[in-house]
Design a protein around this motif. Structure first.
Motif, PDB file in Angstrom:
ATOM      1  N   THR A  26      10.311   6.089  -3.447  1.00  0.00           N
ATOM      2  CA  THR A  26      11.132   6.834  -4.395  1.00  0.00           C
ATOM      3  C   THR A  26      11.766   8.047  -3.734  1.00  0.00           C
ATOM      4  OG1 THR A  26       9.756   6.134  -6.228  1.00  0.00           O
ATOM      5  CG2 THR A  26      11.142   8.046  -6.596  1.00  0.00           C
ATOM      6  N   ALA A  27      10.950   8.813  -3.016  1.00  0.00           N
ATOM      7  CA  ALA A  27      11.488   9.995  -2.345  1.00  0.00           C
ATOM      8  C   ALA A  27      12.477   9.590  -1.263  1.00  0.00           C
ATOM      9  CB  ALA A  27      10.347  10.803  -1.723  1.00  0.00           C
ATOM     10  N   LYS A  28      12.170   8.500  -0.593  1.00  0.00           N
ATOM     11  CA  LYS A  28      13.003   8.055   0.514  1.00  0.00           C
ATOM     12  C   LYS A  28      14.393   7.647   0.037  1.00  0.00           C
ATOM     13  CE  LYS A  28      12.125   7.195   4.945  1.00  0.00           C
ATOM     14  NZ  LYS A  28      12.095   8.282   5.885  1.00  0.00           N
ATOM     15  N   LEU A  29      14.432   6.830  -1.048  1.00  0.00           N
ATOM     16  CA  LEU A  29      15.700   6.292  -1.515  1.00  0.00           C
ATOM     17  C   LEU A  29      16.427   7.244  -2.450  1.00  0.00           C
ATOM     18  CD1 LEU A  29      14.759   2.555  -2.137  1.00  0.00           C
ATOM     19  CD2 LEU A  29      15.752   3.612  -0.122  1.00  0.00           C
TER      20      LEU A  29
ATOM     21  N   GLY B 214       0.787  -1.214   0.000  1.00  0.00           N
ATOM     22  CA  GLY B 214       0.000   0.000   0.000  1.00  0.00           C
ATOM     23  C   GLY B 214       0.819   1.264   0.000  1.00  0.00           C
ATOM     24  N   HIS B 215       0.477   2.186   0.926  1.00  0.00           N
ATOM     25  CA  HIS B 215       1.082   3.516   0.926  1.00  0.00           C
ATOM     26  C   HIS B 215       2.567   3.494   1.254  1.00  0.00           C
ATOM     27  CE1 HIS B 215       0.456   2.874   5.214  1.00  0.00           C
ATOM     28  NE2 HIS B 215       1.351   3.823   5.419  1.00  0.00           N
ATOM     29  N   VAL B 216       3.059   2.402   1.852  1.00  0.00           N
ATOM     30  CA  VAL B 216       4.479   2.355   2.229  1.00  0.00           C
ATOM     31  C   VAL B 216       5.361   2.493   1.001  1.00  0.00           C
ATOM     32  CG1 VAL B 216       6.270   0.988   3.320  1.00  0.00           C
ATOM     33  CG2 VAL B 216       3.966   0.940   4.241  1.00  0.00           C
ATOM     34  N   THR B 217       5.040   1.736  -0.082  1.00  0.00           N
ATOM     35  CA  THR B 217       5.870   1.800  -1.274  1.00  0.00           C
ATOM     36  C   THR B 217       5.673   3.101  -2.029  1.00  0.00           C
ATOM     37  OG1 THR B 217       4.150   0.537  -2.387  1.00  0.00           O
ATOM     38  CG2 THR B 217       6.082  -0.663  -1.667  1.00  0.00           C
TER      39      THR B 217
ATOM     40  N   THR C 260      18.666   1.975   8.376  1.00  0.00           N
ATOM     41  CA  THR C 260      18.200   2.830   9.469  1.00  0.00           C
ATOM     42  C   THR C 260      16.922   3.560   9.094  1.00  0.00           C
ATOM     43  OG1 THR C 260      19.597   4.654   8.692  1.00  0.00           O
ATOM     44  CG2 THR C 260      20.529   3.185  10.365  1.00  0.00           C
ATOM     45  N   SER C 261      16.386   3.294   7.909  1.00  0.00           N
ATOM     46  CA  SER C 261      15.206   4.013   7.430  1.00  0.00           C
ATOM     47  C   SER C 261      13.921   3.493   8.076  1.00  0.00           C
ATOM     48  CB  SER C 261      15.092   3.888   5.913  1.00  0.00           C
ATOM     49  OG  SER C 261      14.759   2.560   5.547  1.00  0.00           O
ATOM     50  N   GLU C 262      12.933   4.358   8.161  1.00  0.00           N
ATOM     51  CA  GLU C 262      11.628   3.968   8.677  1.00  0.00           C
ATOM     52  C   GLU C 262      10.964   2.955   7.744  1.00  0.00           C
ATOM     53  OE1 GLU C 262      10.069   4.856  11.687  1.00  0.00           O
ATOM     54  OE2 GLU C 262      12.191   5.339  11.991  1.00  0.00           O
ATOM     55  N   PHE C 263      11.256   3.063   6.469  1.00  0.00           N
ATOM     56  CA  PHE C 263      10.703   2.136   5.479  1.00  0.00           C
ATOM     57  C   PHE C 263      11.096   0.697   5.833  1.00  0.00           C
ATOM     58  CE2 PHE C 263      11.664  -0.219   1.515  1.00  0.00           C
ATOM     59  CZ  PHE C 263      10.370  -0.369   1.046  1.00  0.00           C
ATOM     60  N   TYR C 264      12.368   0.506   6.147  1.00  0.00           N
ATOM     61  CA  TYR C 264      12.885  -0.812   6.495  1.00  0.00           C
ATOM     62  C   TYR C 264      12.304  -1.283   7.825  1.00  0.00           C
ATOM     63  CZ  TYR C 264      16.538  -4.253   7.785  1.00  0.00           C
ATOM     64  OH  TYR C 264      17.228  -5.371   8.167  1.00  0.00           O
ATOM     65  N   LYS C 265      12.150  -0.351   8.758  1.00  0.00           N
ATOM     66  CA  LYS C 265      11.692  -0.714  10.095  1.00  0.00           C
ATOM     67  C   LYS C 265      10.188  -0.961  10.163  1.00  0.00           C
ATOM     68  CE  LYS C 265      15.371   1.904  12.398  1.00  0.00           C
ATOM     69  NZ  LYS C 265      15.668   3.097  13.225  1.00  0.00           N
ATOM     70  N   LYS C 266       9.428  -0.372   9.226  1.00  0.00           N
ATOM     71  CA  LYS C 266       7.971  -0.448   9.325  1.00  0.00           C
ATOM     72  C   LYS C 266       7.319  -1.438   8.365  1.00  0.00           C
ATOM     73  CE  LYS C 266       7.132   4.119  11.320  1.00  0.00           C
ATOM     74  NZ  LYS C 266       6.435   5.430  11.159  1.00  0.00           N
ATOM     75  N   THR C 267       7.988  -1.763   7.264  1.00  0.00           N
ATOM     76  CA  THR C 267       7.413  -2.731   6.340  1.00  0.00           C
ATOM     77  C   THR C 267       7.343  -4.092   7.017  1.00  0.00           C
ATOM     78  OG1 THR C 267       8.334  -1.561   4.437  1.00  0.00           O
ATOM     79  CG2 THR C 267       7.644  -3.819   4.076  1.00  0.00           C
ATOM     80  N   LYS C 268       6.187  -4.745   6.943  1.00  0.00           N
ATOM     81  CA  LYS C 268       5.973  -6.024   7.613  1.00  0.00           C
ATOM     82  C   LYS C 268       6.355  -7.197   6.708  1.00  0.00           C
ATOM     83  CE  LYS C 268       4.077  -3.756  11.022  1.00  0.00           C
ATOM     84  NZ  LYS C 268       4.863  -3.517  12.248  1.00  0.00           N
ATOM     85  N   VAL C 269       6.683  -8.289   7.351  1.00  0.00           N
ATOM     86  CA  VAL C 269       7.001  -9.500   6.599  1.00  0.00           C
ATOM     87  C   VAL C 269       5.824  -9.903   5.719  1.00  0.00           C
ATOM     88  CG1 VAL C 269       7.463 -11.968   6.821  1.00  0.00           C
ATOM     89  CG2 VAL C 269       8.672 -10.352   8.272  1.00  0.00           C
ATOM     90  N   GLN C 270       4.601  -9.786   6.237  1.00  0.00           N
ATOM     91  CA  GLN C 270       3.432 -10.162   5.458  1.00  0.00           C
ATOM     92  C   GLN C 270       3.252  -9.264   4.232  1.00  0.00           C
ATOM     93  OE1 GLN C 270       0.471  -9.736   8.475  1.00  0.00           O
ATOM     94  NE2 GLN C 270       0.246  -7.523   8.215  1.00  0.00           N
ATOM     95  N   ASP C 271       3.832  -8.054   4.266  1.00  0.00           N
ATOM     96  CA  ASP C 271       3.699  -7.129   3.145  1.00  0.00           C
ATOM     97  C   ASP C 271       4.462  -7.583   1.909  1.00  0.00           C
ATOM     98  OD1 ASP C 271       2.147  -5.457   4.695  1.00  0.00           O
ATOM     99  OD2 ASP C 271       3.836  -4.196   5.303  1.00  0.00           O
TER     100      ASP C 271
END
Length: 425
Positions: A137-140, A130-133, A173-184
């Motif tokens: 682009t902006a993050k990386l 969903g919204h995580v991806t 160290t990004s929030e993207f890495y820390k918040k994306t779930k395995v199920q995602d």
């Protein structure tokens, strides 16, 4: 190579060998050796296989973050684990209790794929994320790569540039890495289906799934509890075979030379990377060709100077400090960095740091003992001048041990492998 004197007959693996030996001796005399082995393994339930260490038989909750999953796998020094569906009720069957097997490699390859998409200015959309991806682009793309991206330069760096140490450090160290779930990330790169064995299934079924059907590990499920009782891997099977050296059935099979068994099957068609290629290319090749590793060759393209395995992707996420300061990481830099890191860190996971080789005159027994001694999954076949000719893997070895009888599996796979949407196994 000589058989180890007095191979440990008290080990659980050797006890399996003794069971095969007893069955071998009572087989019908008109059967070929191959038919005898098939019959022996079909008569043995998977419950006879030695129990995996308790640290390797555990589950990762489906709501764990990628960072948490990486930490769990790294801490326990394993490459994969079943994912338990936290939304499943307590009395759920095992099919509903698990949603797949997540591999260390799968997490890394998925993240690298997101990086490639970001490098080209577009996020890779994955089902369920969903919204995580949408924010990736902006993050990386904002990661500083230590290069000038002025208007006179290409504003979007090459994908290989994202493999610099700065990128890896920022990613982990990004929030993207820390918040994306395995199920995602279910249904994406190297997300293995949850194909489990029941206790009544045979050794033959297990061996065929690990070879012909390309499974790397197989959970054994207790139907009564609906939970995992054991996990059997390719490496565990090869270790079992190494403990069976000296048994008549093993010697009958294991003393045959590689070329007599049609190995290597890929002679002179080996997939490889040059020492100056980006390590990203190595992982791209593994992903595209669905293989577990590639040799790193010198500038002549003929001699192996290193090896990169899919299991090595763990270093990209667990030790990004190894690459700090590198604008991009070549295959040569990657292998040298791993060696340097292991040499200077006592707590680092052990890893064979050379290139394991053999020739076509070696026996299958030679190869099993070599692979088991250093705990690697592939050995490179070279000619008399050390030029690469091919590769032999654990899967190749197991596939020469047994064969699939006609219509053996029947409807075994129907409803047993709930492949996630868009799965790339």
């Amino acid at each position: 190579m000589e058989s180890p004197p007095g191979s440990a007959r008290s080990s659980p693996e050797a006890e399996v060998g003794m069971q095969v030996e007893d069955l071998w001796d009572i087989q019908e005399p008109q059967l070929t050796p191959s038919e005898k082995l098939n019959s022996c393994f079909e008569s043995m339930p998977v419950t006879s296989f030695p129990q995996a260490p308790s640290s390797q038989v555990f589950e990762i909750p489906s709501n764990s973050s990628l960072a948490d999953a990486v930490e769990i796998l790294s801490k326990n020094r394993i490459l994969s684990a079943p994912v338990r569906n936290i939304e499943a009720p307590e009395d759920a069957s095992w099919l509903d209790r698990y949603i797949g097997i997540v591999e260390f490699a799968g997490i890394t390859v998925w993240l690298l794929h997101q990086s490639e998409m970001a490098a080209s200015g577009r996020a890779a959309r994955t089902p369920n994320v969903g919204h995580v991806t949408d924010k990736i682009t902006a993050k990386l793309s904002n990661i500083k790569l230590g290069c000038d991206n002025s208007e006179t330069q290409n504003p979007l760096p090459e994908a290989a540039d994202f493999m610099g140490g700065t990128f890896l450090e920022t990613l982990t160290t990004s929030e993207f890495y820390k918040k994306t779930k395995v199920q995602d990330i279910s249904g994406t790169f190297r997300w293995a289906p949850f194909l489990a064995l029941q206790k009544s299934d045979s050794f033959l079924t297990m061996l065929l799934l690990l070879s012909k059907y390309r499974m790397k590990s197989l959970p054994v499920v207790d139907l009564g509890e609906g939970k995992i009782d054991n996990i059997i891997t390719q490496s565990a099977v090869v270790h079992m075979l190494a403990e069976c050296v000296g048994f008549h059935w093993f010697e009958n099979w294991g003393t045959r030379k590689l070329y007599e068994l049609g190995l290597p099957s890929n002679i002179n068609r080996i997939i490889k990377v040059s020492e100056d290629d980006s390590v990203l290319k190595a992982f791209q090749l593994m992903r595209k060709r669905r293989i577990g590793g590639v040799p790193v060759v010198d500038k002549s393209g003929k001699k192996a100077i290193g090896n990169i395995s899919i299991r090595d992707v763990q270093y990209l996420l667990t030790t990004p400090e190894m690459y700090k300061g590198y604008r991009s990481i070549t295959a040569k830099v990657f292998t040298r960095s791993i060696k340097s890191y292991i040499d200077t860190h006592e707590d680092a996971s052990p890893r064979f740091q050379g290139v394991l080789t053999c020739n076509r005159e070696n026996t299958i027994k030679d190869i099993i003992l070599k692979l088991d001694a250093v705990k690697v999954q592939r050995i490179y076949v070279v000619d008399n001048e050390e030029n690469l000719e091919g590769v032999v893997t654990l899967r190749d070895i197991i596939s020469r041990l047994v064969h699939e009888p006609n219509h053996y599996f029947g409807d075994f796979f129907d409803g047993v492998v709930p492949l996630p949407e868009n799965s790339r196994v």
